[in-house]
Design an enzyme around this catalytic site. Sequence first.
Site, PDB file in Angstrom:
ATOM      1  N   GLU A  15       0.744  -1.788  -0.140  1.00  0.00           N
ATOM      2  CA  GLU A  15       0.144  -0.227  -0.140  1.00  0.00           C
ATOM      3  C   GLU A  15       0.815   1.643   0.164  1.00  0.00           C
ATOM      4  O   GLU A  15       0.645   2.515   0.538  1.00  0.00           O
ATOM      5  CB  GLU A  15      -1.067   0.266   1.058  1.00  0.00           C
ATOM      6  CG  GLU A  15      -1.972  -1.107   1.152  1.00  0.00           C
ATOM      7  CD  GLU A  15      -3.202  -1.460   2.187  1.00  0.00           C
ATOM      8  OE1 GLU A  15      -2.896  -0.895   3.578  1.00  0.00           O
ATOM      9  OE2 GLU A  15      -3.435  -2.914   2.307  1.00  0.00           O
ATOM     10  N   GLU A  31      -6.270 -10.592  -0.707  1.00  0.00           N
ATOM     11  CA  GLU A  31      -7.455 -10.551   0.624  1.00  0.00           C
ATOM     12  C   GLU A  31      -8.964 -10.348   0.038  1.00  0.00           C
ATOM     13  O   GLU A  31      -9.270  -9.511   0.472  1.00  0.00           O
ATOM     14  CB  GLU A  31      -6.596  -9.235   0.335  1.00  0.00           C
ATOM     15  CG  GLU A  31      -5.283  -8.773   1.030  1.00  0.00           C
ATOM     16  CD  GLU A  31      -4.598  -7.780   1.745  1.00  0.00           C
ATOM     17  OE1 GLU A  31      -6.090  -6.772   2.743  1.00  0.00           O
ATOM     18  OE2 GLU A  31      -3.654  -7.282   1.710  1.00  0.00           O
TER      19      GLU A  31
HETATM   20  O1  9MR Z   1      -7.740  -7.474   8.653  1.00  0.00           O
HETATM   21  C1  9MR Z   1      -6.528  -7.149   9.162  1.00  0.00           C
HETATM   22  C2  9MR Z   1      -7.065  -6.727  10.955  1.00  0.00           C
HETATM   23  O2  9MR Z   1      -6.619  -7.650  12.192  1.00  0.00           O
HETATM   24  C3  9MR Z   1      -5.533  -5.701  11.463  1.00  0.00           C
HETATM   25  O3  9MR Z   1      -6.711  -4.853  12.234  1.00  0.00           O
HETATM   26  C4  9MR Z   1      -5.484  -4.505  10.193  1.00  0.00           C
HETATM   27  C5  9MR Z   1      -4.129  -3.465  10.869  1.00  0.00           C
HETATM   28  O4  9MR Z   1      -4.092  -2.519  10.786  1.00  0.00           O
HETATM   29  O5  9MR Z   1      -4.899  -5.520   9.267  1.00  0.00           O
HETATM   30  C6  9MR Z   1      -6.342  -5.856   8.673  1.00  0.00           C
HETATM   31  O6  9MR Z   1      -5.680  -6.360   7.416  1.00  0.00           O
HETATM   32  C7  9MR Z   1      -5.459  -5.535   6.121  1.00  0.00           C
HETATM   33  C8  9MR Z   1      -4.172  -6.028   5.855  1.00  0.00           C
HETATM   34  O7  9MR Z   1      -3.074  -6.407   6.243  1.00  0.00           O
HETATM   35  C9  9MR Z   1      -4.092  -5.360   4.741  1.00  0.00           C
HETATM   36  N1  9MR Z   1      -4.823  -4.701   3.516  1.00  0.00           N
HETATM   37  C10 9MR Z   1      -5.826  -4.049   4.202  1.00  0.00           C
HETATM   38  C11 9MR Z   1      -6.414  -5.193   5.693  1.00  0.00           C
HETATM   39  C12 9MR Z   1      -7.884  -4.738   5.957  1.00  0.00           C
HETATM   40  O8  9MR Z   1      -7.083  -3.663   6.781  1.00  0.00           O
END
Ligand code: 9MR
Length: 328
Positions: free
Chosen positions: A117, A233
């Site tokens: 990102e 994802e």
């Molecule tokens: O699903 C993840 C969540 O449990 C965490 O709290 C969060 C923290 O930043 O990250 C989420 O996963 C993300 C992923 O690592 C990157 N793309 C977006 C996802 C959803 O926010």
Amino acid sequence: MLAGFALSMAGIRDSEAYRNIVREQCSIAVAENAMKWGPLRPAPDSYFFDDADELLRFTEANRIRMRGHNLCWHRQLPDWFAALASKQNARSLLTAHIRTVAGRYAGRMHSWDVVNESIQISDGRADGLRNSPWLSLIGEDYIELAFRTAREADPSALLTYNEYGIEAETPVHAQKRAAVMLLLRRLRQRNVPIDAVGIQSHLAAGASHRYGEGLRTFLRECRELNLEVFLTEMDVDDRELLAERNARDGMVADTYEAYLNAALPSGNVRALLTWGVYDRQTWLDHEEPRKDGLPQRPLLFDDELRPKPAYSRLLSSLQRYPSGGAPI
Ligand code: 9MR
């Protein structure tokens, strides 16, 4: 074509039903959180590998390939990071982390999301780069530094650039796709070791979310750059849909199918993962909750781990394009 889920430690540790569904369904998996900086780095001089190690033991015992997520991101950095990181030490913080983490699992990972990102158009830069801590501390070559260090640390993992908001037929997504493509071309020109693009595929159901020509063009451009594509994802945000459950599940399934039917014919999609196993554990309820307070239903399995319509529709798309290529 590899397929699977993002896994939670709670699921793997506490539920035999969860473990069984992972064993049955996955040829590839990724840690939803356990391999990020925050969980891995409780203090500047220490690493916590127990969860990541345990996950990898489970996937290896079940012959499931593992993706690593992620080595460099602006979110989920440990609390100490903001106080301690400086222009003087940021390069070595980044490279030491990548050497230690990717080095520890070298030879065992299918792929690593090396940089996650890094584009944010609204930050206003001409190149589209996000004003992340890494950009302000290191400068724009932090991306290149991360990839080169990852290749040295694990020469066999496919090194991936992972991004969201580049899937749909909207001007905002089109602009972001263009900036990502610019970045990928720049990395290729500079011989930066990169093998794949992760299209996160956080989709949304509803009339304004369409998937088609823009995505197809992006996938073709990735192929021209000789980059594999992973849908990393996948899930479907159902906030715009009415509450009724069957109709909602049907439209979520439609969205999966429409998206895959746009993406899979490209021929270079090699792996597909949903962000979570079942609805109960979705991140969307925390970060993008529905206005009516009902839980979202974004994944392939329901709260009781029963397959939903989206599951069979995803399977039929995969059968139609078995190798991510031409229809049979
Ligand atoms: O699903 C993840 C969540 O449990 C965490 O709290 C969060 C923290 O930043 O990250 C989420 O996963 C993300 C992923 O690592 C990157 N793309 C977006 C996802 C959803 O926010």
